[in-house]
Design an enzyme around this catalytic site. Structure first.
Site, short mmCIF file in Angstrom:
data_model
loop_
_atom_site.label_atom_id
_atom_site.label_comp_id
_atom_site.label_asym_id
_atom_site.label_seq_id
_atom_site.Cartn_x
_atom_site.Cartn_y
_atom_site.Cartn_z
N GLU A 106 0.72 -1.04 0.01
CA GLU A 106 0.05 0.14 0.01
C GLU A 106 0.70 1.29 0.08
OE1 GLU A 106 -2.49 3.02 -0.17
OE2 GLU A 106 -3.32 0.86 -0.19
N ASP A 156 -5.36 -4.54 -6.61
CA ASP A 156 -6.70 -3.68 -6.03
C ASP A 156 -6.45 -2.20 -6.25
OD1 ASP A 156 -9.11 -2.92 -4.64
OD2 ASP A 156 -8.20 -3.65 -2.73
N PRO A 163 -2.33 8.63 -8.84
CA PRO A 163 -1.43 7.78 -8.57
C PRO A 163 -1.75 6.36 -8.85
CG PRO A 163 -1.95 9.06 -6.58
CD PRO A 163 -2.89 9.28 -7.87
#
Length: 281
Positions: A106, A156, A163
């Site tokens: 992430e 995902d 971004p």
């Protein structure tokens, strides 16, 4: 309409959701993040008023991006998730006891902490599972330098704006293939084909150049409006041809209770309408 929020993702089509209670509303120089309560969907997370996930219907998205490749593969041990800061994807992957390691990449640590506070039902304890390795890094950079060895890679991502745009490039997909095991599977979210057909066409063009088996499958998610959503599928292995009875056996053995996924839905999801087929080069 002050108690409603209107999504403006598409230039000539919009959906609206009632805001029963605004729980969080923060505007920065780049984006506006909201979490609010809705009578049908529970807690709703929006970014610039575009729905990202909801408490009510996230299970469809997360179940179909995890159980389809994992059960089709049949022996997935190592899984990589690019994105997924809310923890919902990790939640579903980790329901498979056969999965021994999950790497979740992430880009923003703040998203994880925010989701733990405002959307804890999505991760449902996944961040505390010892099999999960959380890496705070740019997904495109991580995939470029990883040693790989992943049986399943799940992208995902947000829509290919800002971004998230780099996660829809041929270079990224090429690096992802290199990070897969021999019969590994890459799955991606590719938007709603009726509204965002170019997104699917671009991804499928890249997949067709990389994989011997490249296609997409579909699921209908109420708050991703405009028709069924497409998920890209790429592999050099035989996973898509797994017989229904084998899928059923693997599903039964997993002991996982689902609200959308079934082996029958799994097979049917690959049956594509004509307009979607025509979007695939």
């Amino acid at each position: 309409m002050s108690d409603w929020t209107r999504e403006r993702l598409h230039p000539d089509y919009a959906q609206s959701l009632r805001v029963d209670e605004m729980l969080y509303d923060s505007k920065t120089d780049h984006q506006r993040l909201k979490v609010f309560e809705n009578g049908t969907f529970g807690r709703v997370l929006t970014l610039d008023d575009v729905v990202q996930t909801t408490e009510g219907d996230n299970f469809i998205y997360h179940e179909m991006l995890t159980h389809v490749p994992i059960l089709a593969h049949g022996a997935a041990r190592r899984v990589l998730i690019i994105g997924g800061g809310d923890g919902g994807m990790a939640r579903e992957v980790l329901r498979h006891d056969s999965v021994t390691h999950v790497t979740m990449v992430e880009i923003d640590a703040g998203v994880v902490e925010f989701s733990k506070e405002y959307l804890p039902m999505l991760s449902a304890g996944a961040f505390d599972d010892p099999r999960l390795e959380l890496v705070i890094a740019d997904g495109a950079e991580f995939i470029r330098r990883t040693a790989g060895g992943y049986d399943v890679i799940i992208v995902d991502s947000t829509d290919p704006i800002g971004p998230g745009e780099v996660l829809f490039t041929d270079t990224f997909y090429g690096h992802a293939k290199r990070a897969l095991t021999t019969d590994g599977i890459l799955v991606t979210q590719n938007g709603v084909p009726f509204m965002q057909g170019g997104e699917l066409t671009n991804t499928m063009g890249a997949f067709r150049a990389l994989f011997s088996d490249a296609t997409c499958y579909l699921a209908t998610i109420p708050t991703y409006a405009g028709g069924p959503m497409a998920f890209g599928w790429g592999t050099d292995g035989p996973a898509r041809a797994t017989p229904p009875d084998v899928l059923q056996g693997r599903f039964d053995a997993s002991g996982i209770a689902t609200d959308y996924y079934t082996p029958e839905v799994h097979k049917a999801a690959f049956a594509l309408p004509g307009y979607v087929k025509r979007l695939i080069p």
